[in-house]
Structures are given as C-alpha cells and as structure tokens.
Design a protein around this motif. Structure first.
Motif, PDB file in Angstrom:
ATOM      1  N   PHE A  32      18.189  30.737 -80.589  1.00  0.00           N
ATOM      2  CA  PHE A  32      16.459  29.916 -79.627  1.00  0.00           C
ATOM      3  C   PHE A  32      17.441  30.387 -78.351  1.00  0.00           C
ATOM      4  CE2 PHE A  32      15.528  30.228 -84.412  1.00  0.00           C
ATOM      5  CZ  PHE A  32      14.952  31.566 -83.906  1.00  0.00           C
ATOM      6  N   ASP A  67       5.840  15.779 -76.832  1.00  0.00           N
ATOM      7  CA  ASP A  67       5.317  16.644 -77.912  1.00  0.00           C
ATOM      8  C   ASP A  67       5.470  17.684 -78.413  1.00  0.00           C
ATOM      9  OD1 ASP A  67       2.661  16.385 -80.371  1.00  0.00           O
ATOM     10  OD2 ASP A  67       1.018  16.378 -78.778  1.00  0.00           O
ATOM     11  N   TRP A  68       6.384  17.888 -78.813  1.00  0.00           N
ATOM     12  CA  TRP A  68       6.823  19.804 -78.891  1.00  0.00           C
ATOM     13  C   TRP A  68       8.650  19.485 -80.195  1.00  0.00           C
ATOM     14  CZ3 TRP A  68       3.979  23.655 -77.228  1.00  0.00           C
ATOM     15  CH2 TRP A  68       4.569  24.686 -77.838  1.00  0.00           C
ATOM     16  N   PRO A  69       7.878  20.229 -81.629  1.00  0.00           N
ATOM     17  CA  PRO A  69       8.578  19.997 -82.325  1.00  0.00           C
ATOM     18  C   PRO A  69       9.827  20.941 -81.959  1.00  0.00           C
ATOM     19  CG  PRO A  69       6.787  21.434 -83.419  1.00  0.00           C
ATOM     20  CD  PRO A  69       6.710  21.153 -81.555  1.00  0.00           C
ATOM     21  N   THR A  70      10.112  21.751 -81.560  1.00  0.00           N
ATOM     22  CA  THR A  70      11.107  21.813 -81.167  1.00  0.00           C
ATOM     23  C   THR A  70      12.444  22.060 -80.273  1.00  0.00           C
ATOM     24  OG1 THR A  70       9.851  24.791 -80.733  1.00  0.00           O
ATOM     25  CG2 THR A  70      10.085  23.506 -83.266  1.00  0.00           C
ATOM     26  N   VAL A  81       7.466  23.897 -69.801  1.00  0.00           N
ATOM     27  CA  VAL A  81       6.606  25.042 -69.625  1.00  0.00           C
ATOM     28  C   VAL A  81       6.816  25.384 -70.945  1.00  0.00           C
ATOM     29  CG1 VAL A  81       7.740  27.969 -69.100  1.00  0.00           C
ATOM     30  CG2 VAL A  81       8.334  25.842 -67.454  1.00  0.00           C
ATOM     31  N   ASP A  85       9.262  31.058 -77.779  1.00  0.00           N
ATOM     32  CA  ASP A  85       8.462  32.216 -77.392  1.00  0.00           C
ATOM     33  C   ASP A  85       7.501  32.342 -75.980  1.00  0.00           C
ATOM     34  OD1 ASP A  85       8.905  32.887 -80.462  1.00  0.00           O
ATOM     35  OD2 ASP A  85       8.009  31.397 -81.017  1.00  0.00           O
ATOM     36  N   ILE A  86       7.600  31.190 -76.340  1.00  0.00           N
ATOM     37  CA  ILE A  86       7.105  31.286 -75.092  1.00  0.00           C
ATOM     38  C   ILE A  86       7.359  32.170 -73.151  1.00  0.00           C
ATOM     39  CG2 ILE A  86       5.908  29.615 -72.989  1.00  0.00           C
ATOM     40  CD1 ILE A  86       4.179  27.958 -75.054  1.00  0.00           C
ATOM     41  N   GLU A  89       8.154  35.529 -73.932  1.00  0.00           N
ATOM     42  CA  GLU A  89       6.919  36.291 -72.944  1.00  0.00           C
ATOM     43  C   GLU A  89       6.353  35.786 -71.339  1.00  0.00           C
ATOM     44  OE1 GLU A  89       4.041  35.143 -77.119  1.00  0.00           O
ATOM     45  OE2 GLU A  89       3.194  33.985 -75.359  1.00  0.00           O
TER      46      GLU A  89
ATOM     47  N   HIS B  29      18.545  35.161 -90.200  1.00  0.00           N
ATOM     48  CA  HIS B  29      19.669  33.923 -90.042  1.00  0.00           C
ATOM     49  C   HIS B  29      20.663  33.422 -90.401  1.00  0.00           C
ATOM     50  CE1 HIS B  29      17.365  33.688 -86.679  1.00  0.00           C
ATOM     51  NE2 HIS B  29      16.370  33.948 -87.763  1.00  0.00           N
ATOM     52  N   HIS B  42      13.476  30.162 -91.745  1.00  0.00           N
ATOM     53  CA  HIS B  42      13.535  30.523 -90.591  1.00  0.00           C
ATOM     54  C   HIS B  42      12.420  31.238 -90.536  1.00  0.00           C
ATOM     55  CE1 HIS B  42      17.704  30.203 -89.679  1.00  0.00           C
ATOM     56  NE2 HIS B  42      17.194  29.975 -88.704  1.00  0.00           N
ATOM     57  N   ARG B  57      -1.246  28.897 -73.146  1.00  0.00           N
ATOM     58  CA  ARG B  57       0.140  29.575 -74.340  1.00  0.00           C
ATOM     59  C   ARG B  57       0.747  27.651 -74.865  1.00  0.00           C
ATOM     60  NH1 ARG B  57       2.062  33.801 -70.906  1.00  0.00           N
ATOM     61  NH2 ARG B  57       1.999  35.059 -72.211  1.00  0.00           N
ATOM     62  N   ILE B  58       0.844  27.490 -73.778  1.00  0.00           N
ATOM     63  CA  ILE B  58       0.806  25.846 -74.601  1.00  0.00           C
ATOM     64  C   ILE B  58       0.602  25.111 -75.885  1.00  0.00           C
ATOM     65  CG2 ILE B  58       1.792  22.924 -74.348  1.00  0.00           C
ATOM     66  CD1 ILE B  58       3.372  23.730 -71.776  1.00  0.00           C
ATOM     67  N   HIS B  61       0.015  26.932 -78.968  1.00  0.00           N
ATOM     68  CA  HIS B  61       1.519  26.550 -80.076  1.00  0.00           C
ATOM     69  C   HIS B  61       0.738  25.010 -80.343  1.00  0.00           C
ATOM     70  CE1 HIS B  61       4.769  29.709 -79.464  1.00  0.00           C
ATOM     71  NE2 HIS B  61       3.847  29.925 -78.129  1.00  0.00           N
ATOM     72  N   ARG B  62       0.749  24.707 -79.547  1.00  0.00           N
ATOM     73  CA  ARG B  62       0.293  22.799 -80.085  1.00  0.00           C
ATOM     74  C   ARG B  62      -0.366  22.453 -81.403  1.00  0.00           C
ATOM     75  NH1 ARG B  62       0.942  19.691 -74.834  1.00  0.00           N
ATOM     76  NH2 ARG B  62       3.006  19.311 -74.741  1.00  0.00           N
ATOM     77  N   HIS B  65       1.030  24.131 -84.551  1.00  0.00           N
ATOM     78  CA  HIS B  65       1.718  22.829 -84.790  1.00  0.00           C
ATOM     79  C   HIS B  65       1.410  22.061 -85.513  1.00  0.00           C
ATOM     80  CE1 HIS B  65       4.780  23.957 -80.938  1.00  0.00           C
ATOM     81  NE2 HIS B  65       5.265  24.431 -82.326  1.00  0.00           N
ATOM     82  N   ARG B  70       3.572  17.903 -89.379  1.00  0.00           N
ATOM     83  CA  ARG B  70       4.669  17.105 -89.039  1.00  0.00           C
ATOM     84  C   ARG B  70       6.172  16.816 -90.457  1.00  0.00           C
ATOM     85  NH1 ARG B  70       6.636  12.615 -85.194  1.00  0.00           N
ATOM     86  NH2 ARG B  70       5.277  13.093 -83.852  1.00  0.00           N
ATOM     87  N   HIS B  77      13.573  25.433 -90.038  1.00  0.00           N
ATOM     88  CA  HIS B  77      14.608  25.139 -89.379  1.00  0.00           C
ATOM     89  C   HIS B  77      13.909  26.077 -87.807  1.00  0.00           C
ATOM     90  CE1 HIS B  77      18.280  24.662 -86.946  1.00  0.00           C
ATOM     91  NE2 HIS B  77      18.160  26.331 -86.951  1.00  0.00           N
ATOM     92  N   ALA B  78      13.288  27.163 -88.021  1.00  0.00           N
ATOM     93  CA  ALA B  78      12.689  27.576 -87.222  1.00  0.00           C
ATOM     94  C   ALA B  78      11.825  28.742 -87.291  1.00  0.00           C
ATOM     95  CB  ALA B  78      13.251  28.527 -86.782  1.00  0.00           C
ATOM     96  N   LEU B  79      10.555  28.049 -86.274  1.00  0.00           N
ATOM     97  CA  LEU B  79       9.441  29.056 -85.838  1.00  0.00           C
ATOM     98  C   LEU B  79       9.095  29.962 -84.794  1.00  0.00           C
ATOM     99  CD1 LEU B  79       6.576  28.602 -87.899  1.00  0.00           C
ATOM    100  CD2 LEU B  79       5.692  26.687 -86.248  1.00  0.00           C
ATOM    101  N   ALA B  80       9.123  31.200 -85.067  1.00  0.00           N
ATOM    102  CA  ALA B  80       8.688  31.937 -83.950  1.00  0.00           C
ATOM    103  C   ALA B  80       7.223  32.649 -84.304  1.00  0.00           C
ATOM    104  CB  ALA B  80       9.590  33.002 -84.048  1.00  0.00           C
ATOM    105  N   LEU B  81       6.499  31.945 -83.295  1.00  0.00           N
ATOM    106  CA  LEU B  81       5.029  32.001 -83.015  1.00  0.00           C
ATOM    107  C   LEU B  81       4.612  33.520 -82.346  1.00  0.00           C
ATOM    108  CD1 LEU B  81       3.856  28.377 -82.685  1.00  0.00           C
ATOM    109  CD2 LEU B  81       4.376  29.797 -85.318  1.00  0.00           C
TER     110      LEU B  81
END
Lengths: 120, 85
Positions: A32, A67-70, A81, A85-86, A89, B29, B42, B57-58, B61-62, B65, B70, B77-81
């Motif tokens: 990623f 405040d973002w886990p990844t 930003v 993924d974002i 896109e 993966h 994944h 978008r943010i 995603h939030r 999450h 948590r 390990h990974a989360l594609a959204l």
C-alpha cells in the motif's frame, strides 16, 4: 502538546508533501505504501518520505496525530489527504490534480493522465 | 467468531448497507508483511449505504474505523475500503 506531535507537526509544516509510509520511496516495505509512493513519483510530485518502521514513536504517533489507524498517510501543505484507497480514488477522479493545483504543488498533468488512461 | 463475520456484523449494524462485501484477501498477500498462516489479515470491504450521504472520503473512512473499533482494527493488518452511497 506531546514531543512526538511537535515533531510530526514540524515535518508536515516544513515540507509541502509528506508521505508517512512503511519503508522508503526507494525501498517500500508494504504494497500500500509502495502504491502511493509510486504514484506520487510517477506524477513527478516532490515529496518527503517518512519511514515509520524506522521510528516506533512516529509509527504510533502519526496514527494518533491524524486519528487514522493505518499507514500510509499523505499530507499536502499540512492537510491530511488520506491513505492508499483515498489517494488512489483521487488520482483516478482527477481530484488530486485539482488539490495539487489549488495548493500550488507542481506535478506532471501528462503523467497523471497516463495513469487514468491505463486504468480506464 | 471469524474476524470476517465480526466485520460484517459491525458494518451491518452501523450503516444498514444496501450492499456489503467483506472479502478476506489475505491469500493474495501471502508472505507479505503482516501476513500469517490461516488468513484473516488482509480484508477488502465494499459498502453502499445512504448513511454516507453528505460525508467526504475521510469522514466515510473514519466512520468505518469507528464502527469496527480499535480492538478489531488492531487484530488485522490491512483494510481496503470502497465506500459509496
């Protein structure tokens, strides 16, 4: 403010474009991170890469700060930003071009168009 | 409960989606960082929900999450959204 927040704030204040990633732009260590770094490089965006694997404080600190886990996480002119993924896109929709233009960050429109053509 | 089912359950409860896909992509993966034998590391999630209306978008995603929490996020390990209305 914690020391680590101050360090992170300095990084995003002192560089137009910062990518917090696993590994470096030359040697990414996660698919990623690699994708975002690759797209920015291809688009000719001059960016600072911060390897979170080299600093455990930053690795956790950036997640709290944004405040973002990844990881990866992209900042442009101090604005968060998003992650892989974002960013993907936004490249495909042309929104990233608009954002770079609005913030006065140089990039190659031609390269960005090529990415979109290849993914159309 | 499998992590995949946990994710599905939380997202259903939070967003009442019109479309929901949760795919375990761990096998793609294999050998990468964070991968472990047995999968469930994944994930790829596609949601279409009216709950995302008016959110950028943010924010979308939030919201995901937050819905997963948590603890669950720390176990994968990974989360594609892919999030849309």
């Amino acid at each position: 403010m914690h020391d680590i927040d101050t360090r992170i704030k300095d990084m995003i204040d002192n560089n137009d474009v910062v990518l917090f990633m696993k590994g470096t732009k030359e040697m990414p260590q996660c698919g990623f991170s690699s994708r975002v770094a690759g797209v920015l490089s291809y688009m000719g965006v001059d960016f600072e890469d911060v390897n979170v694997l080299a600093d455990e404080d930053i690795r956790q600190g950036i997640k709290d700060f944004s405040d973002w886990p990844t990881i990866p996480q992209l900042y442009i002119k101090g604005e968060f930003v998003g992650g892989c993924d974002i960013v993907t896109e936004m490249v495909l929709s042309g929104e990233l071009d608009q954002m770079l233009e609005a913030k006065g960050v140089s990039y190659s429109k031609e390269a960005a168009d090529k990415i979109r053509e290849a993914n159309a | 409960m499998a992590i995949c089912d946990e994710i599905r359950q939380q997202l259903h409860a939070a967003f009442a989606p019109t479309h929901l896909e949760v795919t375990d992509e761990s096998e793609k993966h294999r050998g990468h960082a964070g991968w472990r034998e047995g999968g469930e590391t994944h994930f790829r999630v596609v949601i279409r929900s009216p709950a995302f209306a008016g959110r950028n978008r943010i924010e979308r995603h939030r919201a995901v999450h937050d819905a997963l929490g948590r603890d669950l996020l720390s176990r994968i390990h990974a989360l594609a959204l892919d999030l849309g209305e």
